[in-house]
Enzyme design. Structure first.
Site, PDB file in Angstrom:
ATOM      1  N   SER A   1      45.496  28.810  39.640  1.00  0.00           N
ATOM      2  CA  SER A   1      45.362  30.237  40.277  1.00  0.00           C
ATOM      3  C   SER A   1      44.317  30.618  41.111  1.00  0.00           C
ATOM      4  O   SER A   1      43.562  29.952  40.901  1.00  0.00           O
ATOM      5  CB  SER A   1      45.617  31.459  39.163  1.00  0.00           C
ATOM      6  OG  SER A   1      44.014  32.004  38.767  1.00  0.00           O
ATOM      7  N   LYS A   2      44.500  31.682  41.663  1.00  0.00           N
ATOM      8  CA  LYS A   2      43.134  31.654  42.714  1.00  0.00           C
ATOM      9  C   LYS A   2      41.819  31.663  41.534  1.00  0.00           C
ATOM     10  O   LYS A   2      40.587  31.546  42.112  1.00  0.00           O
ATOM     11  CB  LYS A   2      43.234  32.981  43.489  1.00  0.00           C
ATOM     12  CG  LYS A   2      44.791  32.910  43.799  1.00  0.00           C
ATOM     13  CD  LYS A   2      45.056  33.774  45.749  1.00  0.00           C
ATOM     14  CE  LYS A   2      46.126  32.753  46.446  1.00  0.00           C
ATOM     15  NZ  LYS A   2      46.241  33.739  47.666  1.00  0.00           N
ATOM     16  N   ARG A   3      41.844  32.955  40.578  1.00  0.00           N
ATOM     17  CA  ARG A   3      40.944  32.461  39.984  1.00  0.00           C
ATOM     18  C   ARG A   3      40.309  31.333  39.573  1.00  0.00           C
ATOM     19  O   ARG A   3      39.072  30.825  38.658  1.00  0.00           O
ATOM     20  CB  ARG A   3      40.883  33.868  39.179  1.00  0.00           C
ATOM     21  CG  ARG A   3      41.188  34.740  39.576  1.00  0.00           C
ATOM     22  CD  ARG A   3      40.990  36.203  38.327  1.00  0.00           C
ATOM     23  NE  ARG A   3      42.722  35.889  37.708  1.00  0.00           N
ATOM     24  CZ  ARG A   3      43.920  36.240  37.789  1.00  0.00           C
ATOM     25  NH1 ARG A   3      43.986  36.967  39.187  1.00  0.00           N
ATOM     26  NH2 ARG A   3      45.197  36.196  37.518  1.00  0.00           N
ATOM     27  N   ASP A   4      41.263  30.669  38.890  1.00  0.00           N
ATOM     28  CA  ASP A   4      40.886  28.527  38.471  1.00  0.00           C
ATOM     29  C   ASP A   4      39.353  28.625  38.899  1.00  0.00           C
ATOM     30  O   ASP A   4      38.904  27.750  38.409  1.00  0.00           O
ATOM     31  CB  ASP A   4      42.167  27.727  38.009  1.00  0.00           C
ATOM     32  CG  ASP A   4      42.577  28.392  37.348  1.00  0.00           C
ATOM     33  OD1 ASP A   4      42.429  29.467  36.628  1.00  0.00           O
ATOM     34  OD2 ASP A   4      43.715  28.130  37.217  1.00  0.00           O
TER      35      ASP A   4
END
Ligand code: GLU
Length: 504
Positions: free
Chosen positions: A261-264
């Site tokens: 994900s973008k947060r990873d």
């Protein structure tokens, strides 16, 4: 057969992430492998999700990667415009067409009414869908009389256009990567095709543009697989030949479970975007591969191998080589696990392949380093000594700091190991010897160290170690004679004297 035409169709709702770059890359590789064309189309009909700057970001990112479209909003082309927001008249024309068929109807239910029904369903533990069952009880042109519909239209009551999903049909779907599958139309809902502002939704605009732009192959992320049945039926409704489809699997988190994900990126400490992106709303900057110091060639090579294996397990391939070899049938069905170590390995390999001259150009662009006191010959020598070990170009500076600045302290453990009571006078003598040296070149310096050690009945190490400590501040770095050559006579002698004064 008609010429292969493949499009990448991102929505400008934020920066392109790794998955998006991979889709674009596979679109490009397939198109070029087939001697076809690669088209960039911006799908910006969803104004609510539009993010300022995202379109420019997408174009800049593709450019950095070397994935250059043949047609795009920037490059133009015979099917322009390539921005959906500028194609409204085309959609209007086709809307009139589909409304003449039995595949579409007008729905007048207000968002509030639908929310109400949704809630009722939830209270009964069910999920509401606007489908072949519920549409018969809702406010639409299937249930209302013709007069009533006309009255509502005359009064400008807002409506949407929905797809009328056929009942009890089994659709046989085909995907180049995944093979055949089937879906029962009763499991699909009546998707909105045109919103109440007259703008088409993704599904409608997408198939219209793919048809109008003569797209032959749709290669996209697997999140669109559930829409494939609807898209088949839309082609059928419009009486158009449909393109071939290929849906790419997810890129997975480093631990192998779940979508990356973008947060990873923040969590695991690696970028998930090609370039830095500054969120226009929050001002938060997400890191990009470019700014982290990745070479674009290494980056796309890494991305290409997330889900595709070239022949003979080859790993290092240029864009040109990938283009020659790319085969959609060899794209993996299973998700591809992202690995930061692998990404770094690619960069390291590409850095090794870079000539010293090319590396020099890159090195001079590294921010926050001052190279003004060194000439190109010295820098080239440093680069040739340090490049093999570096992952990023900036490592040449961080790992080779001693080339650029004299040590301000000496590693304690190293001092214990390399320096004893006799060392100071030994180093003083050696500084003398260096001072008198005419040819300050690694080979000659090696002989000097050798002779110096031999006349004193010492092993080379006994001289090399304290010398390294004096020059570097610790016991690391390339060969001592090489370091001496780069530093030059004056600087080397100065550093040895400094060490004698400070360590003793
Ligand atoms: N606009 C869609 C997206 O951003 C395109 C999907 C497709 O390629 O059909 O994912």
């Amino acid at each position: 057969m008609s010429k292969v035409r493949v499009r990448f169709a991102p929505s400008p709702t934020g920066p392109l992430h790794l998955g998006g770059v991979r889709t674009a890359l596979y679109d490009y590789l397939f198109a070029k492998n087939q001697g076809g064309e690669f088209v960039l189309r911006i799908e910006d009909t969803d104004t609510a999700r539009y993010v300022e700057g995202a379109e420019d970001y997408i174009m800049e990112a593709l450019e950095w990667c070397g994935i250059i479209p043949d047609e795009s909003p920037k490059h133009g082309g015979k099917f322009a415009p390539y921005r959906q927001s500028e194609r409204r008249d085309i959609y209007d024309k086709h809307l009139a067409e589909i409304l003449k068929t039995d595949y579409a109807y007008l729905a007048f239910d207000t968002p509030e009414e639908l929310d109400e029904i949704r809630k009722e369903y939830e209270e009964n533990g069910e999920v509401f869908a606007y489908n072949y069952i519920t549409r018969n009880r809702l406010k639409n042109s299937l249930t209302l009389s013709k007069d009533e519909v006309e009255r509502l239209l005359a009064e400008n009551v807002p409506y949407v256009v929905r797809f009328k999903m056929p009942i009890d049909r089994i659709l046989n779907l085909e995907d180049i990567i995944r093979g055949k599958s089937s879906v029962n139309t009763n499991t699909l809902d009546d998707k909105v095709l045109v919103k109440n502002d007259g703008m088409p939704t993704y599904h409608f605009a997408n198939i219209i543009d793919d048809h109008e732009m003569e797209i032959t192959h749709v290669i996209r992320g697997e999140e669109w697989l559930p829409s494939l049945g609807l898209h088949y039926l839309l082609y059928e409704a419009m009486g158009w030949e449909r393109p071939q489809f290929a849906h790419l699997s997810l890129i997975l988190k480093p631990e192998g479970k779940g979508k990356l994900s973008k947060r990873d990126g923040d969590k695991f400490g690696f970028p998930v975007f090609p370039l830095n992106f500054r969120d226009p709303q929050t001002g938060v900057v997400s890191k990009g591969y470019r700014e982290e110091g990745y070479l674009p060639e290494a980056f796309i090579n890494m991305v290409a191998l997330l889900g595709w294996s070239p022949a003979n397990d080859r790993e290092i391939l240029s864009l040109e080589e990938m283009t020659k070899e790319f085969d959609l049938h060899k794209v993996h069905k299973a998700g591809a696990r992202f690995s930061k170590e692998k990404a770094e390995w690619f960069n390291h390999e590409y850095l090794k392949l870079t000539s010293d001259q090319e590396a020099l150009v890159l090195f001079k662009k590294v921010e926050d380093i001052n190279l003004s006191h060194l000439d190109d010959d010295q820098l080239l020598k440093i680069i040739s000594l340090m490049k093999e070990r570096a992952t990023f170009i900036k490592d040449i500076y961080t790992d080779g700091k001693f080339f650029f600045e004299a040590p301000s302290s000496y590693d304690e453990k190293a001092v214990k190991k390399a320096w004893n009571e006799q060392t100071s006078s030994l180093m003083n003598d050696f500084a003398e010897a260096l001072h008198g040296t005419e040819i300050f070149e690694a080979e000659n310096l090696r002989h000097i160290i050798h002779d110096f050690a031999e006349t004193r009945g010492l092993g080379m190490g006994k001289v090399m170690m304290p010398l390294r400590l004096a020059l570097v501040g610790e016991l690391k770095g390339p060969d001592v004679p090489d370091i001496l050559q780069v530093l030059g006579k004056e600087e080397s002698v100065g550093r040895i004297k400094n060490a004698v004064n400070n360590i003793s």
